[in-house]
Structure formats: C-alpha cells, structure tokens
Design a protein around this motif. Structure first.
Motif, PDB file in Angstrom:
ATOM      1  N   SER A 153      -5.629   7.410 -10.760  1.00  8.27           N
ATOM      2  CA  SER A 153      -7.027   6.738 -10.385  1.00  8.27           C
ATOM      3  C   SER A 153      -7.091   5.424 -10.706  1.00  8.27           C
ATOM      4  CB  SER A 153      -8.047   7.516 -10.967  1.00  8.27           C
ATOM      5  OG  SER A 153      -8.071   9.045 -10.535  1.00  8.27           O
ATOM      6  N   LYS A 154      -6.583   5.169 -11.894  1.00  9.66           N
ATOM      7  CA  LYS A 154      -6.908   3.492 -12.243  1.00  9.66           C
ATOM      8  C   LYS A 154      -5.779   2.761 -11.198  1.00  9.66           C
ATOM      9  CE  LYS A 154      -8.338   3.746 -16.882  1.00  9.66           C
ATOM     10  NZ  LYS A 154      -7.975   3.191 -18.293  1.00  9.66           N
ATOM     11  N   GLU A 155      -4.586   3.205 -10.903  1.00 15.99           N
ATOM     12  CA  GLU A 155      -3.620   2.540 -10.398  1.00 15.99           C
ATOM     13  C   GLU A 155      -4.270   2.113  -8.921  1.00 15.99           C
ATOM     14  OE1 GLU A 155       0.802   2.772  -8.443  1.00 15.99           O
ATOM     15  OE2 GLU A 155       0.270   4.160  -9.581  1.00 15.99           O
ATOM     16  N   TYR A 156      -5.106   2.965  -8.081  1.00 14.50           N
ATOM     17  CA  TYR A 156      -5.756   2.853  -6.855  1.00 14.50           C
ATOM     18  C   TYR A 156      -6.956   1.697  -7.266  1.00 14.50           C
ATOM     19  CZ  TYR A 156      -8.778   3.572  -2.811  1.00 14.50           C
ATOM     20  OH  TYR A 156      -9.490   3.348  -1.837  1.00 14.50           O
ATOM     21  N   THR A 157      -7.558   2.067  -7.991  1.00 11.67           N
ATOM     22  CA  THR A 157      -8.961   1.477  -8.179  1.00 11.67           C
ATOM     23  C   THR A 157      -8.466  -0.021  -8.841  1.00 11.67           C
ATOM     24  OG1 THR A 157      -9.965   3.278  -9.414  1.00 11.67           O
ATOM     25  CG2 THR A 157     -10.869   0.955  -9.874  1.00 11.67           C
TER      26      THR A 157
ATOM     27  N   GLU B 266       0.878  -1.233  -0.080  1.00 14.52           N
ATOM     28  CA  GLU B 266       0.059  -0.076   0.051  1.00 14.52           C
ATOM     29  C   GLU B 266       0.973   1.142   0.033  1.00 14.52           C
ATOM     30  OE1 GLU B 266      -2.594  -0.176   3.361  1.00 14.52           O
ATOM     31  OE2 GLU B 266      -3.825  -2.139   2.381  1.00 14.52           O
ATOM     32  N   MET B 267       1.895   1.149   0.598  1.00 13.98           N
ATOM     33  CA  MET B 267       2.961   2.348   0.592  1.00 13.98           C
ATOM     34  C   MET B 267       3.273   2.518  -0.834  1.00 13.98           C
ATOM     35  SD  MET B 267       3.151   3.935   3.406  1.00 13.98           S
ATOM     36  CE  MET B 267       4.662   4.544   3.630  1.00 13.98           C
ATOM     37  N   SER B 268       3.290   1.606  -1.764  1.00 16.81           N
ATOM     38  CA  SER B 268       3.616   1.871  -3.153  1.00 16.81           C
ATOM     39  C   SER B 268       2.485   2.416  -3.817  1.00 16.81           C
ATOM     40  CB  SER B 268       4.181   0.381  -3.888  1.00 16.81           C
ATOM     41  OG  SER B 268       5.283  -0.093  -2.925  1.00 16.81           O
ATOM     42  N   ASN B 269       1.322   2.514  -3.202  1.00 17.77           N
ATOM     43  CA  ASN B 269       0.197   3.005  -4.014  1.00 17.77           C
ATOM     44  C   ASN B 269       0.159   4.622  -3.766  1.00 17.77           C
ATOM     45  OD1 ASN B 269      -2.728   3.886  -4.307  1.00 17.77           O
ATOM     46  ND2 ASN B 269      -2.524   2.019  -5.412  1.00 17.77           N
ATOM     47  N   PRO B 270       0.333   5.650  -4.421  1.00 17.15           N
ATOM     48  CA  PRO B 270       0.358   7.083  -3.996  1.00 17.15           C
ATOM     49  C   PRO B 270      -1.028   7.245  -3.278  1.00 17.15           C
ATOM     50  CG  PRO B 270       0.936   6.772  -6.356  1.00 17.15           C
ATOM     51  CD  PRO B 270       0.351   5.236  -6.058  1.00 17.15           C
ATOM     52  N   TYR B 271      -2.177   6.772  -3.739  1.00 12.05           N
ATOM     53  CA  TYR B 271      -3.361   7.185  -2.981  1.00 12.05           C
ATOM     54  C   TYR B 271      -3.566   6.857  -1.570  1.00 12.05           C
ATOM     55  CZ  TYR B 271      -8.441   7.435  -1.798  1.00 12.05           C
ATOM     56  OH  TYR B 271      -9.510   7.564  -1.283  1.00 12.05           O
ATOM     57  N   LEU B 272      -3.169   5.424  -1.362  1.00 12.58           N
ATOM     58  CA  LEU B 272      -3.040   4.721  -0.113  1.00 12.58           C
ATOM     59  C   LEU B 272      -1.916   5.414   0.932  1.00 12.58           C
ATOM     60  CD1 LEU B 272      -3.834   1.310  -0.876  1.00 12.58           C
ATOM     61  CD2 LEU B 272      -5.367   2.771   0.292  1.00 12.58           C
TER      62      LEU B 272
ATOM     63  N   THR C 109     -15.018   2.272 -13.627  1.00 18.19           N
ATOM     64  CA  THR C 109     -14.952   3.177 -12.163  1.00 18.19           C
ATOM     65  C   THR C 109     -14.276   4.504 -12.564  1.00 18.19           C
ATOM     66  OG1 THR C 109     -14.992   1.003 -10.958  1.00 18.19           O
ATOM     67  CG2 THR C 109     -14.096   3.251  -9.857  1.00 18.19           C
ATOM     68  N   CYS C 110     -13.170   4.501 -13.110  1.00 21.82           N
ATOM     69  CA  CYS C 110     -12.686   5.665 -13.430  1.00 21.82           C
ATOM     70  C   CYS C 110     -13.124   6.609 -14.261  1.00 21.82           C
ATOM     71  CB  CYS C 110     -11.110   5.475 -14.087  1.00 21.82           C
ATOM     72  SG  CYS C 110     -10.135   4.562 -12.787  1.00 21.82           S
ATOM     73  N   GLU C 111     -14.246   6.068 -15.443  1.00 22.28           N
ATOM     74  CA  GLU C 111     -14.900   6.794 -16.221  1.00 22.28           C
ATOM     75  C   GLU C 111     -16.127   7.457 -15.421  1.00 22.28           C
ATOM     76  OE1 GLU C 111     -15.796   8.740 -19.555  1.00 22.28           O
ATOM     77  OE2 GLU C 111     -14.241   7.560 -19.204  1.00 22.28           O
ATOM     78  N   ASP C 112     -16.502   6.642 -14.347  1.00 21.91           N
ATOM     79  CA  ASP C 112     -17.562   7.202 -13.589  1.00 21.91           C
ATOM     80  C   ASP C 112     -17.062   8.404 -12.869  1.00 21.91           C
ATOM     81  OD1 ASP C 112     -19.928   7.263 -11.849  1.00 21.91           O
ATOM     82  OD2 ASP C 112     -18.637   7.005 -10.565  1.00 21.91           O
ATOM     83  N   SER C 113     -15.832   8.510 -12.424  1.00 26.47           N
ATOM     84  CA  SER C 113     -15.247   9.684 -11.643  1.00 26.47           C
ATOM     85  C   SER C 113     -14.920  10.853 -12.691  1.00 26.47           C
ATOM     86  CB  SER C 113     -13.834   9.202 -11.006  1.00 26.47           C
ATOM     87  OG  SER C 113     -13.885   8.199  -9.782  1.00 26.47           O
ATOM     88  N   GLN C 114     -14.481  10.568 -13.685  1.00 23.91           N
ATOM     89  CA  GLN C 114     -14.352  11.534 -14.887  1.00 23.91           C
ATOM     90  C   GLN C 114     -15.463  12.181 -15.132  1.00 23.91           C
ATOM     91  OE1 GLN C 114     -11.188  12.570 -16.163  1.00 23.91           O
ATOM     92  NE2 GLN C 114     -10.471  11.637 -14.625  1.00 23.91           N
TER      93      GLN C 114
END
Length: 289
Positions: free
Chosen positions: A186-190, A147-153, A227-232
């Motif tokens: 966003s895709k990386e986190y999703t 999770e530390m390698s994931n920017p969002y987390l 999911t990412c398209e929904d956010s966009q």
C-alpha cells in the motif's frame, strides 16, 4: 468506501463484490445484479455472460455513488476517445495542446484537481513550455513503464498479472490486508501517487510541495504514512470484535494523524461516532437505536 471496510456496526452492511446492476425484478421493487469483470479494452467493469446473478428484493432506497467520475459526453467522439492516457500529456491533448482536461488521477481528488489547474495555468501563461508531440509520447511511455513496476497499477493494466494475483491462495499476504507485506504494498502505491503530485506541484509553482517525482520530502512521507494508517483503520475492523456493535472506521486511534506543517495532532472524537450529532457532540438521543 464500504468495499474498503472489513466490518460495519452490527454487521449491517454486505458488499457484493464485482457486481453490476443489469435489471429490475418482476415486481419492480428489487434489483438484479450480475457478476462483472474488468474489461481491458473499455477500462471498466462489465457484466460477464453466463456469470452469477444476484437479486436484491424489497429495495426502499438507492444511493448512486459515482465518486469523481468524469463525464465527457459533451465532446465529439474523436475527442472523447482520447480521455486521460489515450492521447493526453499531463492534462494537455497531444494533438492539440490548447485543449486541456482537469481530472484527478490519485487518491487525493480535490488536491489533485487544484494542482492540475495550476499546471494548466502555467501552460496557458507560457511559464511552462510543453514539449513536442513526440516528446510527450515518449514521456507517457516511460511513465507507463514506471507504472508496470508498481504492483497496484500493473494489476489494472496487465491482464495476465491480474489473473495471476486473483489466483493466489487465500492465505497469501495479498488477501491479508493488515499484514506487513500488504502495508508495504500500500505504501509503495501511495508513494507513487504522491510523487506524481510532487512533480506537478514543482512544475506548476504550487504553494505547497511534497518533494519531487524521484524522492518525496519528509512531509510527503508523512502523508504516505497517514494515508496507509487511514486504510489500516478500516481493515482492522472485524465483526467478531467485542466493540463491533458500535465501532466504525472513524473510531480509530487519532494519534498517527497530525499536521505536516506544525506537527499538531488530531483532536479525538468526543464520543463514539454513532453517538455524535451534526455538531460533533454526543447526542442525548438514542441515535444507535
């Protein structure tokens, strides 16, 4: 969520970021909001001493939106303090694996909880053998490193990283939600969220699957994209658009959304969202007025 939408019809919604209700105005008809910051010890936003204060007067309606916020107050302190990451291994209490917790940890709460219930059932029925306490701790440690390698987390786990991102210049892609870089972020986190779900689906024998923790299936990747398209669809809204007086995030292009099983596309709305009645049909009444 209002905080995830760039604009609302008629620019009627204003989001006060990072604020926390701390009082009521003297006349009893308003709310006092204080600036809040993330507390890494309690893992929640808390009012900042000496921070900016806002007053909202003449409040007629308050809607409390807590989301899927778990309430563990019925438990004793020693169990309450072990919620989620603190002492749990994939929904089981490490010190006493016979005690399990159902909670969601992804952006798909209902599916997440359903998968978690299947996983806990495999523990109860002995279909999946829980590892030793030491092995559970090692697994949790590895997952935290992932999770530390994931920017969002990492943003919510590393206060230095949190501060560094918040100090980026305004023209950085971090603040441009429709930029190519932000979409990839966003895709990386999703994708990570769905990989966790895919892992639990596999172990629980869940009737649906998205691949594995190491690699998502084609269906899993379809959900990432949708999911990412929904956010966009929310981020693309701006108050200076010609159609900003009526367009909502629900008035988006439905073509990117389709069944992961049949490929059948989404059915477009019969009209503008603000003009639809409770049955999804265009109302003859002037709803938007």
């Amino acid at each position: 969520m209002a905080s995830s939408v760039n604009a609302w019809p008629g620019d009627r919604v204003k989001v006060l970021w990072h604020t926390f209700p701390t009082g009521v105005t003297a006349d009893g008809r308003g709310i006092i909001l204080s600036y809040a910051e993330w507390n890494y010890s309690t893992e929640r936003y808390e009012p900042t001493k000496g921070g900016e204060i806002f007053e909202l007067g003449d409040i007629s309606t308050i809607v409390m939106c807590t989301g899927y916020s778990p309430n563990m107050e019925s438990l004793s302190d020693e169990l309450y303090n072990m919620y989620v990451e603190r002492g749990l291994y994939r929904h089981a209490l490490i010190e006493n694996p016979n005690m399990m917790f159902l909670y969601e940890s992804t952006s798909y709460p209902l599916l997440d909880i359903d998968v978690a219930s299947w996983l806990c059932l495999t523990y109860v029925c002995g279909e999946v053998k829980l590892p030793t306490a030491d092995e559970m701790e090692k697994h949790n440690c590895k997952q935290r490193l992932d999770e530390m390698s994931n920017p969002y987390l990492r943003y919510y786990k590393d206060k230095n990283y949190y501060a560094a991102l918040n100090n980026l210049p305004e023209d950085h892609w971090w603040s441009k939600y429709t930029s190519r870089e932000y979409k990839n972020y966003s895709k990386e986190y999703t994708r990570y969220e769905l990989q966790m779900l895919a892992r639990d689906m596999q172990d629980a024998g869940y009737p649906a699957g998205f691949g594995s923790y190491e690699k998502l299936s084609e269906r899993g990747e379809m959900i990432v994209d949708m999911t990412c398209e929904d956010s966009q669809g929310r981020y693309r809204l701006t108050s200076d658009d010609p159609d900003s007086s009526w367009r909502t995030f629900r008035d988006c292009d439905p073509s990117p959304f389709k069944s992961i099983y049949t490929g059948t596309g989404s059915v477009p709305l019969q009209g503008k969202w603000m003009d639809l009645d409770n049955h999804g049909e265009v109302s003859t009444e002037p709803i938007r007025e």
